[in-house]
Design an enzyme around this catalytic site. Sequence first.
Site, PDB file in Angstrom:
ATOM      1  CB  SER A   1      38.708  66.106 -54.793  1.00  0.00           C
ATOM      2  OG  SER A   1      38.662  65.344 -53.618  1.00  0.00           O
TER       3      SER A   1
ATOM      4  CG  ASP B   1      43.770  67.207 -55.494  1.00  0.00           C
ATOM      5  OD1 ASP B   1      44.710  67.208 -54.669  1.00  0.00           O
ATOM      6  OD2 ASP B   1      42.792  66.449 -55.393  1.00  0.00           O
TER       7      ASP B   1
ATOM      8  CG  ASP C   1      41.726  67.116 -51.430  1.00  0.00           C
ATOM      9  OD1 ASP C   1      42.070  67.131 -52.623  1.00  0.00           O
ATOM     10  OD2 ASP C   1      41.208  66.107 -50.893  1.00  0.00           O
TER      11      ASP C   1
ATOM     12  CG  ASP D   1      43.322  63.654 -52.399  1.00  0.00           C
ATOM     13  OD1 ASP D   1      43.393  64.470 -53.344  1.00  0.00           O
ATOM     14  OD2 ASP D   1      42.274  63.018 -52.138  1.00  0.00           O
TER      15      ASP D   1
END
Length: 454
Positions: free
Chosen positions: A101, A246, A248, A250
Amino acid sequence: MPLIASVSGIRGVFGDGLDPAALVRYASAFGAWLRQQTEARPVVVVGRDGRVTGDVCARLVTATLQSAGCDVIDGGMATTPSVAMGVLKHTADGAVILSASHNPAEWNALKLLDRNGEFLGPDEGAEVLALADEGVSGQTVGYEDLGTYASDDLLPYHIEKILDLPFIDPAVIAAADFEVVVDGINSVGAFAIPAMLRALGVDDVEVLNADVTGLFAHNPEPLPAHITGITSRVAESGADLGIVVDPDADRLAFVEDGGRFFGEELTQVIAADFVLGKTPGAVGTNLSSSRAIEDVAAKHGQTVVRSAVGEIHVVRAMQKADAVIGGEGNGGVILPALHYGRDALVGVAIVLQHLAETGRSLSEIRDSYPAYAIAKHKVTLTEDLDADALLATLAARYEGRVSTVDGVKVDLDEGWAHVRKSNTEPILRVYTEAGTPEAADALAERFKRELLAG
Protein backbone atom coordinates in the site's frame (compact mmCIF):
# COMPACT_ATOMS: atom_id res chain seq x y z
CA MET A 1 13.01 -5.86 10.80
CA PRO A 2 10.31 -8.31 11.94
CA LEU A 3 7.27 -9.00 9.80
CA ILE A 4 4.05 -7.22 10.75
CA ALA A 5 1.05 -9.54 10.63
CA SER A 6 -2.39 -7.94 11.07
CA VAL A 7 -5.81 -7.55 9.45
CA SER A 8 -3.98 -5.48 6.83
CA GLY A 9 -1.80 -8.43 5.75
CA ILE A 10 1.69 -9.78 6.29
CA ARG A 11 4.15 -7.04 5.43
CA GLY A 12 7.78 -6.23 5.85
CA VAL A 13 10.94 -4.94 4.19
CA PHE A 14 12.05 -7.21 1.37
CA GLY A 15 15.35 -8.83 2.29
CA ASP A 16 14.96 -7.85 5.95
CA GLY A 17 12.19 -10.04 7.33
CA LEU A 18 10.21 -10.48 4.12
CA ASP A 19 12.35 -13.00 2.26
CA PRO A 20 11.56 -15.95 -0.08
CA ALA A 21 11.23 -18.33 2.88
CA ALA A 22 8.64 -16.07 4.51
CA LEU A 23 6.70 -15.69 1.27
CA VAL A 24 6.61 -19.45 0.77
CA ARG A 25 5.65 -20.03 4.39
CA TYR A 26 2.64 -17.71 4.37
CA ALA A 27 1.52 -18.59 0.84
CA SER A 28 1.65 -22.27 1.81
CA ALA A 29 -0.42 -21.56 4.90
CA PHE A 30 -3.00 -19.64 2.86
CA GLY A 31 -3.19 -22.46 0.32
CA ALA A 32 -3.67 -25.00 3.10
CA TRP A 33 -6.38 -22.82 4.67
CA LEU A 34 -8.20 -22.53 1.34
CA ARG A 35 -8.14 -26.31 0.92
CA GLN A 36 -9.85 -26.58 4.30
CA GLN A 37 -12.62 -24.26 3.08
CA THR A 38 -13.63 -26.21 -0.02
CA GLU A 39 -13.91 -29.78 -1.21
CA ALA A 40 -12.92 -28.82 -4.74
CA ARG A 41 -9.48 -27.60 -5.76
CA PRO A 42 -9.25 -23.95 -4.69
CA VAL A 43 -8.97 -21.22 -7.30
CA VAL A 44 -6.78 -18.27 -6.24
CA VAL A 45 -6.33 -14.92 -7.98
CA VAL A 46 -2.91 -13.27 -7.58
CA GLY A 47 -2.08 -9.66 -8.41
CA ARG A 48 0.63 -7.16 -7.57
CA ASP A 49 1.35 -3.47 -7.64
CA GLY A 50 4.33 -1.97 -9.50
CA ARG A 51 6.99 -2.47 -6.83
CA VAL A 52 10.45 -3.57 -7.92
CA THR A 53 10.11 -6.72 -5.79
CA GLY A 54 6.62 -7.50 -7.08
CA ASP A 55 7.57 -9.83 -9.92
CA VAL A 56 9.88 -12.07 -7.90
CA CYS A 57 7.41 -12.15 -5.00
CA ALA A 58 4.54 -13.05 -7.34
CA ARG A 59 6.48 -15.88 -8.97
CA LEU A 60 7.29 -17.34 -5.55
CA VAL A 61 3.70 -17.04 -4.39
CA THR A 62 2.06 -18.44 -7.52
CA ALA A 63 4.41 -21.45 -7.60
CA THR A 64 3.84 -22.07 -3.90
CA LEU A 65 0.06 -21.97 -4.30
CA GLN A 66 0.26 -24.42 -7.19
CA SER A 67 2.42 -26.68 -5.01
CA ALA A 68 -0.29 -26.48 -2.35
CA GLY A 69 -2.85 -27.78 -4.84
CA CYS A 70 -4.45 -24.47 -5.84
CA ASP A 71 -5.32 -23.37 -9.38
CA VAL A 72 -3.81 -19.91 -9.91
CA ILE A 73 -5.11 -17.05 -12.03
CA ASP A 74 -2.30 -14.52 -12.31
CA GLY A 75 -3.57 -10.97 -12.80
CA GLY A 76 -0.03 -9.61 -13.12
CA MET A 77 0.22 -5.94 -12.28
CA ALA A 78 -3.22 -4.92 -11.08
CA THR A 79 -4.84 -2.57 -8.62
CA THR A 80 -6.00 -4.05 -5.33
CA PRO A 81 -9.69 -3.45 -6.18
CA SER A 82 -9.16 -5.06 -9.61
CA VAL A 83 -7.91 -8.20 -7.87
CA ALA A 84 -10.97 -8.17 -5.60
CA MET A 85 -13.17 -7.89 -8.68
CA GLY A 86 -11.17 -10.73 -10.23
CA VAL A 87 -12.28 -12.99 -7.38
CA LEU A 88 -15.90 -12.27 -8.31
CA LYS A 89 -15.24 -12.64 -12.04
CA HIS A 90 -13.66 -16.07 -11.68
CA THR A 91 -15.79 -17.25 -8.73
CA ALA A 92 -12.48 -17.84 -7.01
CA ASP A 93 -11.96 -19.07 -3.46
CA GLY A 94 -9.58 -16.28 -2.50
CA ALA A 95 -6.81 -13.99 -3.63
CA VAL A 96 -3.32 -12.83 -2.74
CA ILE A 97 -2.40 -9.21 -3.43
CA LEU A 98 1.29 -8.35 -3.32
CA SER A 99 1.36 -4.73 -2.22
CA ALA A 100 2.47 -2.79 0.83
CA SER A 101 0.00 0.00 0.00
CA HIS A 102 1.39 3.35 1.13
CA ASN A 103 4.62 1.94 2.58
CA PRO A 104 7.93 2.94 0.92
CA ALA A 105 9.34 1.04 -2.06
CA GLU A 106 11.48 -1.35 0.00
CA TRP A 107 8.34 -2.81 1.62
CA ASN A 108 6.04 -5.47 0.24
CA ALA A 109 3.22 -7.55 1.64
CA LEU A 110 0.76 -10.36 1.16
CA LYS A 111 -2.85 -9.21 1.47
CA LEU A 112 -5.30 -12.09 1.67
CA LEU A 113 -8.88 -12.08 0.37
CA ASP A 114 -11.67 -14.61 0.81
CA ARG A 115 -14.16 -15.98 -1.74
CA ASN A 116 -16.22 -12.78 -1.49
CA GLY A 117 -13.25 -10.64 -2.52
CA GLU A 118 -13.05 -9.26 1.03
CA PHE A 119 -10.04 -9.15 3.32
CA LEU A 120 -9.85 -11.98 5.81
CA GLY A 121 -11.36 -11.10 9.16
CA PRO A 122 -9.39 -11.40 12.41
CA ASP A 123 -10.54 -14.98 13.02
CA GLU A 124 -9.74 -16.19 9.51
CA GLY A 125 -6.44 -14.35 9.54
CA ALA A 126 -5.54 -15.97 12.85
CA GLU A 127 -6.22 -19.40 11.35
CA VAL A 128 -3.83 -18.72 8.46
CA LEU A 129 -1.15 -17.40 10.82
CA ALA A 130 -1.55 -20.48 13.02
CA LEU A 131 -1.01 -22.74 10.01
CA ALA A 132 2.11 -20.73 9.15
CA ASP A 133 3.39 -21.13 12.71
CA GLU A 134 2.72 -24.87 12.63
CA GLY A 135 4.53 -25.30 9.30
CA VAL A 136 2.55 -26.68 6.39
CA SER A 137 5.29 -27.73 3.97
CA GLY A 138 4.27 -31.33 4.53
CA GLN A 139 0.92 -30.54 2.94
CA THR A 140 2.47 -29.93 -0.48
CA VAL A 141 0.60 -32.08 -2.99
CA GLY A 142 2.09 -34.71 -5.27
CA TYR A 143 2.87 -34.07 -8.92
CA GLU A 144 -0.51 -35.41 -10.05
CA ASP A 145 -2.39 -32.83 -7.96
CA LEU A 146 -0.37 -29.70 -8.76
CA GLY A 147 -2.50 -26.64 -9.36
CA THR A 148 -2.85 -25.10 -12.80
CA TYR A 149 -1.67 -21.66 -13.91
CA ALA A 150 -3.41 -19.12 -16.13
CA SER A 151 -3.18 -15.38 -16.60
CA ASP A 152 -5.88 -12.75 -17.01
CA ASP A 153 -6.04 -8.97 -17.37
CA LEU A 154 -8.47 -8.01 -14.59
CA LEU A 155 -8.84 -4.31 -15.39
CA PRO A 156 -11.38 -4.48 -18.27
CA TYR A 157 -13.88 -6.45 -16.17
CA HIS A 158 -13.41 -4.04 -13.27
CA ILE A 159 -14.10 -1.02 -15.48
CA GLU A 160 -17.03 -2.74 -17.19
CA LYS A 161 -18.76 -3.35 -13.86
CA ILE A 162 -18.25 0.28 -12.81
CA LEU A 163 -19.83 1.46 -16.06
CA ASP A 164 -22.75 -0.92 -15.40
CA LEU A 165 -23.66 0.97 -12.21
CA PRO A 166 -27.06 2.63 -12.76
CA PHE A 167 -25.89 6.08 -11.68
CA ILE A 168 -22.72 6.24 -13.82
CA ASP A 169 -23.31 7.76 -17.27
CA PRO A 170 -20.17 8.28 -19.41
CA ALA A 171 -22.12 10.45 -21.85
CA VAL A 172 -22.87 12.97 -19.11
CA ILE A 173 -19.25 12.94 -17.95
CA ALA A 174 -17.92 13.27 -21.51
CA ALA A 175 -20.16 16.29 -22.11
CA ALA A 176 -18.52 18.06 -19.15
CA ASP A 177 -15.20 18.04 -21.07
CA PHE A 178 -13.02 17.65 -17.98
CA GLU A 179 -9.29 18.34 -18.03
CA VAL A 180 -7.60 16.01 -15.53
CA VAL A 181 -4.08 15.52 -14.17
CA VAL A 182 -3.19 12.13 -12.64
CA ASP A 183 -0.29 11.24 -10.32
CA GLY A 184 0.41 7.57 -11.09
CA ILE A 185 3.18 7.25 -8.43
CA ASN A 186 5.07 4.98 -10.91
CA SER A 187 2.78 2.10 -10.06
CA VAL A 188 -0.46 0.49 -11.26
CA GLY A 189 -2.51 3.67 -10.94
CA ALA A 190 -0.45 5.10 -13.80
CA PHE A 191 -2.31 2.88 -16.28
CA ALA A 192 -5.50 1.95 -14.40
CA ILE A 193 -6.75 5.48 -13.64
CA PRO A 194 -6.21 6.78 -17.22
CA ALA A 195 -8.02 3.69 -18.53
CA MET A 196 -10.93 4.43 -16.21
CA LEU A 197 -10.99 8.06 -17.34
CA ARG A 198 -10.99 7.07 -21.02
CA ALA A 199 -13.91 4.71 -20.40
CA LEU A 200 -15.78 7.58 -18.75
CA GLY A 201 -15.26 9.78 -21.80
CA VAL A 202 -12.46 11.96 -20.42
CA ASP A 203 -9.96 12.59 -23.20
CA ASP A 204 -7.82 15.41 -21.78
CA VAL A 205 -5.63 13.48 -19.31
CA GLU A 206 -2.06 14.26 -18.27
CA VAL A 207 -0.25 11.59 -16.25
CA LEU A 208 2.63 12.46 -13.93
CA ASN A 209 4.95 9.70 -12.69
CA ALA A 210 3.61 7.45 -15.41
CA ASP A 211 6.48 4.92 -15.70
CA VAL A 212 5.53 1.75 -13.84
CA THR A 213 8.97 1.15 -12.36
CA GLY A 214 8.03 0.84 -8.69
CA LEU A 215 10.58 3.58 -7.96
CA PHE A 216 8.18 6.01 -6.37
CA ALA A 217 8.74 9.63 -7.34
CA HIS A 218 7.78 10.78 -3.84
CA ASN A 219 6.57 9.38 -0.55
CA PRO A 220 3.68 7.16 -1.70
CA GLU A 221 1.22 8.15 1.02
CA PRO A 222 -1.16 10.72 -0.55
CA LEU A 223 -0.62 13.55 1.92
CA PRO A 224 -0.24 17.27 1.05
CA ALA A 225 3.50 17.45 1.72
CA HIS A 226 4.12 14.55 -0.67
CA ILE A 227 2.16 15.68 -3.74
CA THR A 228 3.39 19.20 -4.46
CA GLY A 229 4.16 18.16 -8.04
CA ILE A 230 0.54 17.55 -8.98
CA THR A 231 -0.84 20.48 -6.99
CA SER A 232 1.53 22.78 -8.88
CA ARG A 233 0.69 21.18 -12.21
CA VAL A 234 -3.08 21.51 -11.72
CA ALA A 235 -2.61 25.18 -10.86
CA GLU A 236 -0.31 25.82 -13.84
CA SER A 237 -2.41 23.96 -16.40
CA GLY A 238 -5.81 25.22 -15.33
CA ALA A 239 -7.05 21.63 -15.08
CA ASP A 240 -10.44 20.93 -13.54
CA LEU A 241 -8.99 18.52 -11.00
CA GLY A 242 -6.10 16.26 -10.09
CA ILE A 243 -6.30 12.60 -9.09
CA VAL A 244 -3.84 11.02 -6.65
CA VAL A 245 -3.65 7.33 -5.72
CA ASP A 246 -1.37 5.18 -3.61
CA PRO A 247 0.76 2.38 -5.16
CA ASP A 248 -2.07 -0.19 -5.30
CA ALA A 249 -4.86 2.32 -6.10
CA ASP A 250 -7.25 1.53 -3.30
CA ARG A 251 -6.79 4.99 -1.76
CA LEU A 252 -7.87 8.13 -3.60
CA ALA A 253 -7.35 11.85 -3.11
CA PHE A 254 -8.16 14.84 -5.26
CA VAL A 255 -6.60 18.19 -6.09
CA GLU A 256 -9.09 21.00 -6.67
CA ASP A 257 -9.19 23.37 -9.60
CA GLY A 258 -6.63 26.03 -8.70
CA GLY A 259 -4.27 23.48 -7.14
CA ARG A 260 -5.57 23.26 -3.58
CA PHE A 261 -5.45 19.78 -2.06
CA PHE A 262 -9.03 18.59 -1.69
CA GLY A 263 -7.89 16.10 0.90
CA GLU A 264 -8.19 12.35 1.21
CA GLU A 265 -10.45 12.85 4.24
CA LEU A 266 -13.09 14.36 1.95
CA THR A 267 -12.96 11.59 -0.66
CA GLN A 268 -15.48 9.40 1.13
CA VAL A 269 -17.50 12.48 2.09
CA ILE A 270 -18.09 13.63 -1.50
CA ALA A 271 -18.72 10.03 -2.59
CA ALA A 272 -21.33 9.63 0.14
CA ASP A 273 -22.90 12.96 -0.79
CA PHE A 274 -23.46 11.68 -4.33
CA VAL A 275 -24.55 8.12 -3.50
CA LEU A 276 -26.95 9.13 -0.72
CA GLY A 277 -28.63 11.47 -3.21
CA LYS A 278 -29.36 8.40 -5.36
CA THR A 279 -29.85 5.64 -2.81
CA PRO A 280 -30.83 6.32 0.83
CA GLY A 281 -29.17 4.25 3.51
CA ALA A 282 -26.59 4.16 6.25
CA VAL A 283 -22.92 5.13 5.85
CA GLY A 284 -20.02 3.15 7.34
CA THR A 285 -16.60 4.49 8.29
CA ASN A 286 -13.90 4.16 10.94
CA LEU A 287 -13.17 6.00 14.17
CA SER A 288 -10.34 8.03 12.60
CA SER A 289 -12.46 9.62 9.88
CA SER A 290 -13.64 13.22 9.80
CA ARG A 291 -16.84 14.44 11.42
CA ALA A 292 -17.72 15.78 7.97
CA ILE A 293 -19.18 12.37 7.12
CA GLU A 294 -21.83 12.86 9.82
CA ASP A 295 -22.65 16.29 8.40
CA VAL A 296 -23.22 14.92 4.89
CA ALA A 297 -25.21 11.93 6.15
CA ALA A 298 -27.43 14.25 8.22
CA LYS A 299 -28.01 16.40 5.14
CA HIS A 300 -29.58 13.34 3.50
CA GLY A 301 -31.37 12.21 6.68
CA GLN A 302 -29.10 9.19 7.15
CA THR A 303 -26.94 7.77 9.93
CA VAL A 304 -23.26 6.83 10.24
CA VAL A 305 -21.88 3.65 11.81
CA ARG A 306 -18.24 3.67 12.94
CA SER A 307 -15.82 0.80 13.43
CA ALA A 308 -12.23 0.13 14.36
CA VAL A 309 -9.65 1.18 11.75
CA GLY A 310 -9.01 -1.43 9.10
CA GLU A 311 -10.94 -2.10 5.91
CA ILE A 312 -12.44 -5.40 7.06
CA HIS A 313 -13.74 -3.80 10.27
CA VAL A 314 -15.49 -1.09 8.23
CA VAL A 315 -16.88 -3.72 5.85
CA ARG A 316 -18.32 -5.79 8.69
CA ALA A 317 -19.95 -2.70 10.22
CA MET A 318 -21.38 -1.76 6.82
CA GLN A 319 -22.78 -5.24 6.28
CA LYS A 320 -24.39 -5.25 9.71
CA ALA A 321 -26.02 -1.85 9.07
CA ASP A 322 -26.80 -2.60 5.40
CA ALA A 323 -24.92 0.58 4.49
CA VAL A 324 -25.09 1.81 0.89
CA ILE A 325 -21.73 3.61 0.93
CA GLY A 326 -18.73 3.75 3.20
CA GLY A 327 -15.00 3.96 3.40
CA GLU A 328 -12.17 5.36 5.43
CA GLY A 329 -10.74 8.82 5.87
CA ASN A 330 -7.49 7.72 4.23
CA GLY A 331 -9.14 8.12 0.83
CA GLY A 332 -10.98 4.81 0.75
CA VAL A 333 -14.38 4.54 -0.96
CA ILE A 334 -16.36 1.31 -0.46
CA LEU A 335 -19.43 0.82 -2.65
CA PRO A 336 -21.26 -2.42 -1.81
CA ALA A 337 -23.15 -2.31 -5.12
CA LEU A 338 -19.77 -3.05 -6.76
CA HIS A 339 -17.80 -4.92 -4.10
CA TYR A 340 -16.87 -4.63 -0.43
CA GLY A 341 -13.46 -3.05 -0.72
CA ARG A 342 -11.76 0.34 -1.05
CA ASP A 343 -11.71 1.26 -4.71
CA ALA A 344 -10.08 4.35 -6.24
CA LEU A 345 -11.51 3.62 -9.70
CA VAL A 346 -15.13 3.67 -8.60
CA GLY A 347 -14.34 6.72 -6.48
CA VAL A 348 -13.14 8.54 -9.59
CA ALA A 349 -16.31 7.59 -11.48
CA ILE A 350 -18.58 8.74 -8.64
CA VAL A 351 -16.87 12.10 -8.19
CA LEU A 352 -16.77 12.91 -11.91
CA GLN A 353 -20.45 11.98 -12.22
CA HIS A 354 -21.22 14.26 -9.27
CA LEU A 355 -19.27 17.16 -10.78
CA ALA A 356 -20.87 16.65 -14.19
CA GLU A 357 -24.42 16.46 -12.84
CA THR A 358 -24.12 19.44 -10.50
CA GLY A 359 -22.04 21.60 -12.82
CA ARG A 360 -19.98 22.61 -9.79
CA SER A 361 -16.22 22.55 -9.37
CA LEU A 362 -14.39 20.65 -6.66
CA SER A 363 -13.49 23.93 -4.97
CA GLU A 364 -17.15 24.99 -4.88
CA ILE A 365 -18.18 21.67 -3.39
CA ARG A 366 -15.34 21.84 -0.85
CA ASP A 367 -16.47 25.31 0.25
CA SER A 368 -20.01 24.03 0.78
CA TYR A 369 -18.84 21.52 3.42
CA PRO A 370 -18.17 22.43 7.08
CA ALA A 371 -14.53 23.35 7.69
CA TYR A 372 -12.53 20.69 9.51
CA ALA A 373 -8.83 19.92 9.47
CA ILE A 374 -7.19 16.58 10.20
CA ALA A 375 -3.65 16.23 11.54
CA LYS A 376 -1.91 12.87 11.15
CA HIS A 377 1.08 12.42 13.46
CA LYS A 378 2.87 9.36 14.74
CA VAL A 379 5.07 8.16 17.55
CA THR A 380 7.72 5.58 16.66
CA LEU A 381 7.64 2.58 18.98
CA THR A 382 10.92 1.59 20.62
CA GLU A 383 11.79 -1.20 23.03
CA ASP A 384 11.38 1.07 26.04
CA LEU A 385 7.85 2.17 25.07
CA ASP A 386 5.00 -0.09 26.19
CA ALA A 387 2.25 0.93 23.78
CA ASP A 388 -0.56 -0.81 25.67
CA ALA A 389 0.44 0.79 28.96
CA LEU A 390 0.65 4.24 27.36
CA LEU A 391 -2.81 3.84 25.83
CA ALA A 392 -4.30 2.60 29.10
CA THR A 393 -2.92 5.61 30.98
CA LEU A 394 -4.29 7.98 28.34
CA ALA A 395 -7.73 6.33 28.49
CA ALA A 396 -7.82 6.66 32.27
CA ARG A 397 -6.99 10.36 32.02
CA TYR A 398 -10.07 10.99 29.84
CA GLU A 399 -12.48 8.57 31.47
CA GLY A 400 -16.06 9.36 30.46
CA ARG A 401 -15.09 10.91 27.12
CA VAL A 402 -13.23 8.01 25.58
CA SER A 403 -13.81 5.03 23.29
CA THR A 404 -11.43 2.07 23.54
CA VAL A 405 -12.89 0.07 20.64
CA ASP A 406 -9.63 0.71 18.75
CA GLY A 407 -6.85 2.28 20.78
CA VAL A 408 -8.08 5.44 22.50
CA LYS A 409 -10.42 7.97 20.92
CA VAL A 410 -11.23 11.10 22.91
CA ASP A 411 -14.11 13.35 21.85
CA LEU A 412 -13.72 16.99 22.86
CA ASP A 413 -15.79 20.10 22.24
CA GLU A 414 -13.06 21.52 20.00
CA GLY A 415 -12.47 18.27 18.09
CA TRP A 416 -11.22 14.75 18.70
CA ALA A 417 -8.02 12.75 19.06
CA HIS A 418 -7.53 9.10 18.13
CA VAL A 419 -4.38 7.28 19.27
CA ARG A 420 -3.89 3.68 18.17
CA LYS A 421 -1.29 1.11 17.23
CA SER A 422 -0.77 0.93 13.47
CA ASN A 423 -1.80 -2.22 11.60
CA THR A 424 1.03 -1.73 9.13
CA GLU A 425 4.03 -0.09 10.86
CA PRO A 426 5.75 -0.21 14.30
CA ILE A 427 4.22 3.13 15.33
CA LEU A 428 1.42 4.70 17.30
CA ARG A 429 -0.79 6.82 15.07
CA VAL A 430 -2.00 10.11 16.56
CA TYR A 431 -4.85 11.53 14.48
CA THR A 432 -6.68 14.68 15.50
CA GLU A 433 -9.39 16.89 14.05
CA ALA A 434 -10.25 20.51 14.79
CA GLY A 435 -11.52 23.62 13.06
CA THR A 436 -8.18 24.67 11.53
CA PRO A 437 -4.94 22.94 10.54
CA GLU A 438 -3.09 24.85 13.28
CA ALA A 439 -5.58 23.75 15.92
CA ALA A 440 -5.47 20.14 14.73
CA ASP A 441 -1.65 20.11 14.85
CA ALA A 442 -1.68 21.70 18.31
CA LEU A 443 -4.11 19.04 19.50
CA ALA A 444 -1.88 16.29 18.09
CA GLU A 445 1.19 17.72 19.80
CA ARG A 446 -0.75 17.94 23.06
CA PHE A 447 -1.78 14.29 22.90
CA LYS A 448 1.73 13.13 21.96
CA ARG A 449 3.06 14.94 25.03
CA GLU A 450 0.38 13.42 27.23
CA LEU A 451 0.97 9.98 25.73
CA LEU A 452 4.72 10.01 26.34
CA ALA A 453 4.29 11.57 29.77
CA GLY A 454 2.32 8.47 30.68
